[in-house]
Every structure is written in structure tokens, then in C-alpha cells.
Design a protein around this motif. Structure first.
Motif, PDB file in Angstrom:
ATOM      1  N   ALA A  88      43.321 -68.593 -26.917  1.00  0.00           N
ATOM      2  CA  ALA A  88      42.751 -67.772 -25.834  1.00  0.00           C
ATOM      3  C   ALA A  88      43.831 -67.401 -24.829  1.00  0.00           C
ATOM      4  O   ALA A  88      43.900 -66.250 -24.357  1.00  0.00           O
ATOM      5  CB  ALA A  88      41.625 -68.530 -25.147  1.00  0.00           C
ATOM      6  N   ALA A  89      44.694 -68.386 -24.507  1.00  0.00           N
ATOM      7  CA  ALA A  89      45.776 -68.125 -23.553  1.00  0.00           C
ATOM      8  C   ALA A  89      46.718 -67.061 -24.096  1.00  0.00           C
ATOM      9  O   ALA A  89      47.063 -66.091 -23.395  1.00  0.00           O
ATOM     10  CB  ALA A  89      46.542 -69.414 -23.292  1.00  0.00           C
ATOM     11  N   LEU A  90      47.095 -67.213 -25.371  1.00  0.00           N
ATOM     12  CA  LEU A  90      47.987 -66.217 -25.995  1.00  0.00           C
ATOM     13  C   LEU A  90      47.365 -64.828 -25.967  1.00  0.00           C
ATOM     14  O   LEU A  90      48.041 -63.838 -25.662  1.00  0.00           O
ATOM     15  CB  LEU A  90      48.250 -66.613 -27.454  1.00  0.00           C
ATOM     16  CG  LEU A  90      49.359 -67.625 -27.706  1.00  0.00           C
ATOM     17  CD1 LEU A  90      49.358 -68.026 -29.165  1.00  0.00           C
ATOM     18  CD2 LEU A  90      50.709 -67.043 -27.335  1.00  0.00           C
ATOM     19  N   SER A  91      46.076 -64.766 -26.279  1.00  0.00           N
ATOM     20  CA  SER A  91      45.384 -63.472 -26.311  1.00  0.00           C
ATOM     21  C   SER A  91      45.468 -62.785 -24.951  1.00  0.00           C
ATOM     22  O   SER A  91      45.805 -61.602 -24.849  1.00  0.00           O
ATOM     23  CB  SER A  91      43.916 -63.663 -26.678  1.00  0.00           C
ATOM     24  OG  SER A  91      43.816 -64.289 -27.916  1.00  0.00           O
ATOM     25  N   GLU A  92      45.162 -63.564 -23.889  1.00  0.00           N
ATOM     26  CA  GLU A  92      45.158 -62.959 -22.548  1.00  0.00           C
ATOM     27  C   GLU A  92      46.545 -62.465 -22.170  1.00  0.00           C
ATOM     28  O   GLU A  92      46.704 -61.374 -21.619  1.00  0.00           O
ATOM     29  CB  GLU A  92      44.664 -63.977 -21.503  1.00  0.00           C
ATOM     30  CG  GLU A  92      43.225 -64.396 -21.681  1.00  0.00           C
ATOM     31  CD  GLU A  92      42.251 -63.231 -21.646  1.00  0.00           C
ATOM     32  OE1 GLU A  92      42.551 -62.209 -21.044  1.00  0.00           O
ATOM     33  OE2 GLU A  92      41.166 -63.365 -22.265  1.00  0.00           O
ATOM     34  N   TRP A  93      47.553 -63.256 -22.483  1.00  0.00           N
ATOM     35  CA  TRP A  93      48.926 -62.858 -22.095  1.00  0.00           C
ATOM     36  C   TRP A  93      49.397 -61.643 -22.888  1.00  0.00           C
ATOM     37  O   TRP A  93      50.037 -60.753 -22.351  1.00  0.00           O
ATOM     38  CB  TRP A  93      49.888 -64.038 -22.298  1.00  0.00           C
ATOM     39  CG  TRP A  93      49.660 -65.133 -21.289  1.00  0.00           C
ATOM     40  CD1 TRP A  93      49.130 -65.000 -20.047  1.00  0.00           C
ATOM     41  CD2 TRP A  93      49.945 -66.527 -21.448  1.00  0.00           C
ATOM     42  NE1 TRP A  93      49.065 -66.220 -19.411  1.00  0.00           N
ATOM     43  CE2 TRP A  93      49.571 -67.176 -20.259  1.00  0.00           C
ATOM     44  CE3 TRP A  93      50.482 -67.307 -22.470  1.00  0.00           C
ATOM     45  CZ2 TRP A  93      49.711 -68.541 -20.057  1.00  0.00           C
ATOM     46  CZ3 TRP A  93      50.640 -68.673 -22.276  1.00  0.00           C
ATOM     47  CH2 TRP A  93      50.244 -69.279 -21.085  1.00  0.00           C
ATOM     48  N   ILE A  94      49.054 -61.620 -24.177  1.00  0.00           N
ATOM     49  CA  ILE A  94      49.484 -60.469 -25.002  1.00  0.00           C
ATOM     50  C   ILE A  94      48.790 -59.196 -24.520  1.00  0.00           C
ATOM     51  O   ILE A  94      49.411 -58.145 -24.370  1.00  0.00           O
ATOM     52  CB  ILE A  94      49.196 -60.737 -26.503  1.00  0.00           C
ATOM     53  CG1 ILE A  94      50.169 -61.795 -27.022  1.00  0.00           C
ATOM     54  CG2 ILE A  94      49.337 -59.459 -27.323  1.00  0.00           C
ATOM     55  CD1 ILE A  94      49.813 -62.380 -28.362  1.00  0.00           C
ATOM     56  N   ILE A  95      47.494 -59.301 -24.208  1.00  0.00           N
ATOM     57  CA  ILE A  95      46.766 -58.126 -23.685  1.00  0.00           C
ATOM     58  C   ILE A  95      47.368 -57.691 -22.355  1.00  0.00           C
ATOM     59  O   ILE A  95      47.566 -56.501 -22.100  1.00  0.00           O
ATOM     60  CB  ILE A  95      45.259 -58.453 -23.531  1.00  0.00           C
ATOM     61  CG1 ILE A  95      44.620 -58.616 -24.911  1.00  0.00           C
ATOM     62  CG2 ILE A  95      44.540 -57.356 -22.762  1.00  0.00           C
ATOM     63  CD1 ILE A  95      43.253 -59.244 -24.886  1.00  0.00           C
ATOM     64  N   SER A  96      47.693 -58.674 -21.520  1.00  0.00           N
ATOM     65  CA  SER A  96      48.277 -58.377 -20.212  1.00  0.00           C
ATOM     66  C   SER A  96      49.583 -57.613 -20.366  1.00  0.00           C
ATOM     67  O   SER A  96      49.809 -56.602 -19.693  1.00  0.00           O
ATOM     68  CB  SER A  96      48.515 -59.687 -19.459  1.00  0.00           C
ATOM     69  OG  SER A  96      49.190 -59.436 -18.279  1.00  0.00           O
ATOM     70  N   VAL A  97      50.432 -58.083 -21.289  1.00  0.00           N
ATOM     71  CA  VAL A  97      51.725 -57.408 -21.497  1.00  0.00           C
ATOM     72  C   VAL A  97      51.503 -55.998 -22.035  1.00  0.00           C
ATOM     73  O   VAL A  97      52.209 -55.061 -21.654  1.00  0.00           O
ATOM     74  CB  VAL A  97      52.599 -58.236 -22.468  1.00  0.00           C
ATOM     75  CG1 VAL A  97      53.811 -57.442 -22.922  1.00  0.00           C
ATOM     76  CG2 VAL A  97      53.047 -59.515 -21.799  1.00  0.00           C
ATOM     77  N   ASN A  98      50.499 -55.836 -22.898  1.00  0.00           N
ATOM     78  CA  ASN A  98      50.236 -54.502 -23.441  1.00  0.00           C
ATOM     79  C   ASN A  98      49.706 -53.540 -22.384  1.00  0.00           C
ATOM     80  O   ASN A  98      50.038 -52.354 -22.398  1.00  0.00           O
ATOM     81  CB  ASN A  98      49.236 -54.601 -24.597  1.00  0.00           C
ATOM     82  CG  ASN A  98      49.945 -54.912 -25.879  1.00  0.00           C
ATOM     83  OD1 ASN A  98      50.588 -54.049 -26.465  1.00  0.00           O
ATOM     84  ND2 ASN A  98      49.876 -56.148 -26.322  1.00  0.00           N
ATOM     85  N   LEU A  99      48.879 -54.073 -21.468  1.00  0.00           N
ATOM     86  CA  LEU A  99      48.321 -53.194 -20.431  1.00  0.00           C
ATOM     87  C   LEU A  99      49.353 -52.853 -19.371  1.00  0.00           C
ATOM     88  O   LEU A  99      49.409 -51.727 -18.883  1.00  0.00           O
ATOM     89  CB  LEU A  99      47.105 -53.866 -19.779  1.00  0.00           C
ATOM     90  CG  LEU A  99      45.841 -53.934 -20.635  1.00  0.00           C
ATOM     91  CD1 LEU A  99      44.763 -54.722 -19.926  1.00  0.00           C
ATOM     92  CD2 LEU A  99      45.324 -52.546 -20.960  1.00  0.00           C
ATOM     93  N   CYS A 100      50.160 -53.853 -18.979  1.00  0.00           N
ATOM     94  CA  CYS A 100      51.168 -53.642 -17.932  1.00  0.00           C
ATOM     95  C   CYS A 100      52.507 -54.203 -18.423  1.00  0.00           C
ATOM     96  O   CYS A 100      52.807 -55.369 -18.176  1.00  0.00           O
ATOM     97  CB  CYS A 100      50.781 -54.331 -16.622  1.00  0.00           C
ATOM     98  SG  CYS A 100      49.091 -54.091 -16.159  1.00  0.00           S
TER      99      CYS A 100
END
Lengths: 44, 464
Positions: free
Chosen positions: B86-98
Motif C-alpha cells: 500500500a505504501a509503495l502504491s501511494e508513493w508511486i502514484i504520488s510521483v506519477n501525479l507530481c
């Protein structure tokens, strides 16, 4: 008193790192801004 | 924030996009609400209420999915709870968005840099899944084994700790269950499941405590029954062995401290000293860098000062001369030349202008020569004008009337032999012989080629 079977049913298998890609792809990223935009577009 | 219509960056203070005019007031409000939930999540995460923090941060993201801080913090909270995917998912999405300046990149890099820890966490997940499957098959012993391994690989794996506690509750191992739940509470103080299970443990251990108190009473009773009545009084003899053992113990203690603690203390002091030395060296090197940069700044500023001084000297060397009055004079002269037959007033005005013109400012030879040419030309023209005015009076023997005209003509052009001759003749006629003599001599000496020169000699002879 807790019901063991009910409690156990609440525990779900945890996604492994190999399955993280699927979790990211199926993550619902819709927020309220998107919903408002959709409503406004449909209104037009 | 970005305009939802055109995508341009805009400030949330404005109600409309400056580019496309889209009304953005509602989006600004949503962003503020999202930030408020993020702040709440942050506060809860700070006091280790991770469950509450997850709820608040999820709400924050539901309102604004691009709230980077909320997403990164949610990933961090998940990581703290042992939910690595879950942590990895949030960080990867975060990097993709910003993608720019995103702290999530730092988290991902740090996680991936420690391969063994990362693999260990992944193994913990696998063990948990196996343990869960065992528990569902009612194979509790195997489940406990797998879950213990999972927890040893990832001690903050809350889900594994809770499942293990649940199995312990089922097997009535309440102490073990309580220990697991206390560990969960150290990670997440307000974990609802842990609180419910603890309540269950409390209910069972209260009755258990009562039974243990009864057992204790039985034991005490049995102890009392075994007490032997005291016999007659006997004075104790001094026990030298006890004293000896005591002193030997103290001696051994001192020796152990000397050989075990002192080297450690010394090592600690040396390490502290080395650390301080390293710190001072770092400070000194940073100061050196600062000094060198300041020195280079000084050199740059000195060179700038030199340049400026050079420029000032150069400016001073070029004295600015205003040619505007001279140009104005040239214009006046050109206008005068365009008059075919200038009147007396026009002539006098032009002559006056030239006479009063200040040439002291001009050091340029060309300018002076130009002025002199104009002055001579105007002077000559004015003189001829007065000569022509005076000649009829002269020929009609009206010498007194002719005198001022010829005097004026002489003033404007003292080199015209005709003017000098006629003025000399008028002076001669009215009896001003000294003036006449002087002018005759000028004609003889300075205008020898002129026909008036011979006549001047003749008239000078009459005077003398």
C-alpha cells in the motif's frame, strides 16, 4: 465476546510486492473535482 | 493549483482563471478542505493514531487526489503499519501525479536501496498469507508458526500481530495475546481491533486473576502449615566468611569495572573527541569556502571599481560642448542670406547677434573659423550698406551728416580701403586732421595696391 470465525473472516490476504502493479493500476483516483467536472460537462 | 479547464497554474486566491475565465472558487475551497484533512491526519500520525491518520488522509485524497503531502504521508503511515505494498502504491502514484521535487522519490529510493530489508518485508507478507490460510483451515499451530516468522521479519506488521493475537485468544493463551496487542498499540495507539481484542483479554484475565488469587491463598495456607515452631534462643557467632565474601565481591566488582567499563568510557570519550574534531573540520572547511568566495567577490568588486574609475576619468576627459547656440547662429545667418535686399534693422540685428555671440566656450578650430567667416561676411555687408548710405551725402558735401555713417561702416569693416579713404577725407574736411592723418597712413601702409593709397599720400602731404 468476540466471534472467532467472524473476526477471522475480516482478515484478508495481503498483496505481495509482485502484485503492487495491479494494485496501482486498479487504484480509483477519482476525486470530488473529477466528479464536479463530470457533472458540469453533462449539464452542458 | 492548476485550472481544471485549461491546465494553467493559478493562485487559489482568485475566483476565476486568468487565462480561460473558468470559475475556480469551488476548486479552491476543495483544496482547502483537502488540506484541512491532511493537517488532521498529520496531527494524528504525530501522536501515533495511525488508524485515524489513514482515515483523514484518505478523505483528503478523495477530495483532492493531487494533494501530494497527504498521499506521501499516507504512504508513510502504511509503511509504519507494515503495509508495504500500500505504501509503495501511494508513493508511486504520488510521483506519477507530481514528478517534480517529490519526497516520495526519496522514500522509494531509500526503500529500494536496502534490498535485504525490502525482501524481508515481502517474505513477511508471504508468511502472513500462509498463516492466514492455515488459520482458516483451523490449523492453529502452523498458523502461529508462520505468523511469528512474519512478525520477526517485519516487527511492525500490525495485521500479522492482530491475527496472531486472535489465534491466541482462540487457544485461550491470553497473556500471549495481550503481549501481541500491546505491541500493536505501541505502533498504532487507537487501533480499534486491538482495543476490542484487549477488552476480550481483560474479560478473560479478570476471572483468571480471581482463580490465581485463590491458588495463591492455597499456597500460602500450605506454607503456613509447614512452619516449624521456634526453639530456644542462641546468639549468632560472627560470620567471617560472609565478610570475606563481601569484600572479595567488592574487589571483583571494582576490577570488572576497571577492565570492562573504563575502556568503553575511554572509547566513548575518544569518539566524542573525534566527532567534535570532524565537526570543527567541517565548519572550518565551510568557512574556508565562504572566505574564498568572499575574496573572489572582493576581486570582482575591485575590478568593477577600477572600471568605473576609468569610465569617470574618460568622461572627465571628454568635456561636453554644447554646439546648440552655434547651430542657432548658423540658422540665423542662412535666413539672413536668403533676404535679397536686407533692411537696416535686419542688418543691424544680424551684426548685433554676431557681435554679442559668446565664442569663449568653443575651443574647436573649425568652429572658430566658421564664426570668423560669418562675422567678416556680415561685417563687410553692413559696412557696405552704411558706405552706400553715406556716399550721396559725401558727394553733396554734407560731411557732418555723412560722418556717423562712415564711422559706423569703419567699425564693421576696418579693412575696406574705400571706407577708410572717405572717412579720412571727411575728417580732413571738417578739420579733424589727426584722425585724417592716421587713416591716410593706414591706407599707405596696409593698402599699397589700392588706388586710394596714392591719393592718401597726396593728402597726407597737404596736412604735413
Amino acid at each position: 465476546m468476540i466471534n472467532y470465525e467472524e473476526e477471522l473472516a475480516r482478515f484478508q490476504p495481503c498483496l505481495e510486492v509482485d502484485e503492487a502493479e495491479d494494485a496501482i493500476l486498479h487504484n480509483d483516483l477519482t476525486d470530488i473535482s473529477d466528479i464536479i467536472e463530470t457533472i458540469l460537462k453533462s449539464g452542458k | 493549483m492548476n485550472c481544471p479547464k485549461c491546465g494553467r497554474t493559478i493562485t487559489t486566491r482568485r475566483n476565476r482563471c486568468e487565462v480561460c475565465g473558468q470559475d475556480i472558487s469551488i476548486y479552491g475551497r476543495l483544496e482547502r478542505i483537502s488540506n484541512a484533512f491532511y493537517n488532521k491526519g498529520l496531527e494524528q500520525a504525530k501522536v501515533r493514531n495511525l488508524t485515524g491518520a489513514v482515515e483523514a488522509l484518505k478523505k483528503s485524497l478523495e477530495i483532492n487526489k493531487e494533494n501530494r503531502n497527504a498521499r506521501n504521508l499516507l504512504g508513510l503511515v502504511y509503511f509504519e503499519m507494515g503495509e508495504i505494498v500500500a505504501a509503495l502504491s501511494e508513493w508511486i502514484i504520488s510521483v506519477n501525479l507530481c514528478p517534480e521535487n517529490n519526497e516520495a522519490e526519496y522514500f522509494l529510493t531509500k526503500l529500494q536501496s536496502d534490498n535485504s530489508a525490502f525482501e524481508s518485508m515481502n517474505q513477511a507478507i508471504k508468511k502472513y498469507n500462509i498463516g492466514l490460510a492455515n488459520a482458516r483451515r483451523n490449523d492453529n499451530d502452523l498458523a502461529i508458526l508462520q505468523l511469528k516468522r512474519a512478525i520477526s521479519m517485519n516487527p511492525k506488521f500490525i495485521r500479522a500481530l492482530l491475527l496472531l493475537a486472535l489465534i491466541y485468544l482462540k487457544t485461550s493463551e491470553y497473556d500471549k495475546a495481550r503481549r501481541c496487542l500491546v505491541r500493536v498499540q505501541k505502533i498504532d495507539v487507537a487501533n480499534v481491533t486491538a482495543l476490542r481484542y484487549l477488552e476480550e483479554v481483560r474479560l478473560h484475565t479478570q476471572t483468571g486473576a480471581l482463580s490465581s488469587q485463590e491458588n495463591k491463598k492455597d499456597i500460602e495456607d500450605s506454607v503456613i502449615s509447614k512452619v516449624i515452631p521456634l526453639g530456644s534462643y542462641k546468639e549468632d557467632r560472627p560470620n567471617f566468611m560472609a565478610f570475606l565474601t563481601f569484600f572479595v565481591g567488592i574487589l571483583l566488582g571494582v576490577v570488572m569495572i576497571y577492565y570492562m567499563a573504563v575502556p568503553n568510557i575511554r572509547q566513548t570519550i575518544i569518539e566524542e573527541y573525534n566527532q567534535k574534531e570532524r565537526d570543527y573540520s567541517a565548519v572550518l572547511s565551510s568557512k574556508d569556502v565562504t572566505i574564498s568566495s568572499l575574496e573572489s567577490d572582493i576581486r570582482i568588486l575591485e575590478s568593477k571599481i577600477d572600471d568605473l574609475e576609468r569610465k569617470i576619468r574618460l568622461e572627465e576627459s571628454y568635456k561636453v560642448i554644447d554646439y546648440e547656440p552655434l547651430i542657432q547662429l548658423l540658422f540665423s545667418y542662412r535666413e539672413f542670406l536668403m533676404i535679397e535686399e536686407p533692411l537696416q534693422e535686419q542688418l543691424e540685428m544680424m551684426a548685433e547677434t554676431i557681435a554679442t555671440f559668446d565664442m569663449t566656450e568653443f575651443t574647436d578650430t573649425q568652429a572658430i573659423m566658421l564664426y570668423e567667416d560669418i562675422r567678416k561676411d556680415i561685417g563687410s555687408k553692413t559696412a557696405i550698406y552704411y558706405l552706400e548710405q553715406g556716399m550721396p551725402l559725401y558727394t553733396s558735401k554734407q560731411q557732418e551728416l555723412a560722418l556717423p555713417l562712415f564711422e559706423t561702416a569703419y567699425q564693421y569693416d576696418p579693412h575696406n580701403p574705400e571706407i577708410i579713404y572717405h572717412l579720412a577725407r571727411i575728417y580732413h574736411y571738417i578739420g579733424n586732421l589727426e584722425q585724417a592723418k592716421g587713416l591716410y597712413q593706414i591706407l599707405i601702409e596696409e593698402h599699397q595696391d589700392s588706388t586710394r593709397s596714392q591719393e592718401a599720400k597726396t593728402y597726407l602731404g597737404y596736412i604735413e
